[in-house]
Design an enzyme around this catalytic site. Sequence first.
Site, PDB file in Angstrom:
ATOM      1  N   ARG A 105       1.573  17.536 -18.796  1.00  7.68           N
ATOM      2  CA  ARG A 105       1.099  16.469 -17.915  1.00  7.68           C
ATOM      3  C   ARG A 105       1.204  16.884 -16.456  1.00  7.68           C
ATOM      4  NH1 ARG A 105       3.090  13.030 -14.497  1.00  7.68           N
ATOM      5  NH2 ARG A 105       5.248  13.628 -14.906  1.00  7.68           N
ATOM      6  N   ALA A 106       0.187  16.500 -15.687  1.00  6.30           N
ATOM      7  CA  ALA A 106       0.238  16.596 -14.233  1.00  6.30           C
ATOM      8  C   ALA A 106      -0.147  15.237 -13.683  1.00  6.30           C
ATOM      9  CB  ALA A 106      -0.702  17.681 -13.711  1.00  6.30           C
ATOM     10  N   SER A 107       0.336  14.947 -12.482  1.00  9.89           N
ATOM     11  CA  SER A 107       0.169  13.592 -11.949  1.00  9.89           C
ATOM     12  C   SER A 107      -1.245  13.297 -11.474  1.00  9.89           C
ATOM     13  CB  SER A 107       1.153  13.358 -10.797  1.00  9.89           C
ATOM     14  OG  SER A 107       2.483  13.436 -11.259  1.00  9.89           O
ATOM     15  N   THR A 108      -1.938  14.296 -10.915  1.00  8.69           N
ATOM     16  CA  THR A 108      -3.266  14.070 -10.355  1.00  8.69           C
ATOM     17  C   THR A 108      -4.227  15.148 -10.824  1.00  8.69           C
ATOM     18  OG1 THR A 108      -2.980  15.418  -8.354  1.00  8.69           O
ATOM     19  CG2 THR A 108      -2.144  13.153  -8.271  1.00  8.69           C
ATOM     20  N   GLN A 152      -3.773  18.704  -9.560  1.00  4.37           N
ATOM     21  CA  GLN A 152      -2.712  19.529 -10.133  1.00  4.37           C
ATOM     22  C   GLN A 152      -3.158  20.065 -11.495  1.00  4.37           C
ATOM     23  OE1 GLN A 152       0.435  16.614 -10.137  1.00  4.37           O
ATOM     24  NE2 GLN A 152       1.159  17.224  -8.116  1.00  4.37           N
TER      25      GLN A 152
END
Length: 211
Positions: A8-11, A14
Amino acid sequence: MFVRAYLRASTSQQDASRARGALDTFAAERGFRIAARYMENESGTKLHRPELFRLLSDCEPGDVLLVEQVDRLSRLTSPDWRKLRAEIDAKQVRIVALDLPTSWNLAAPTDEFTNRLFAAVNNMMLDVLAAVARKDYEDRRRRQAEGTARAKAAGLYKGRPANTSRNAAIAAMLRDGRTWREIMNATGCSRTLLAKLSSAQRASVMPSTEI
């Protein structure tokens, strides 16, 4: 037992696949294979994460959910973390995180007593690291707010510049009739921004009432 990796990445700016190499190396060193990988760009503060819950839906009892760090799984509030933990426990999924050595033995076959012992210790440490991840998030948000307030007081704050290329892509997807979920998954934008752009687009196409 299947090992399923969650990345997972926040945005959308990323790279959600960044940790893939570390997870693959971890698996290879222990002689097991990652059966599936689930990647998404969503904030860890949100309970609603489609790929995470698709992973859990695919799991059978005893499967392993592999993550690089516990904060990739959760930066949730305490109530939301309890909800996620309840879902994980109901599926009888074992969490293995590279930053949680007490969890590593859960990916290896053991006798029932040893497995229960490791699981008990791991569950306690998961709760601790989830709480730490949430506190880290709240501390960073507080420091950002304090910095913004100081900049505003000094007349130096100009706000975040608009991402014009992304906003143009969102507008095009709205015109094409794509769903909000499709747009958010594709661009990583928030529901708040999407609502704002959708409202602006509707206003721009409304017929004038002036005579």
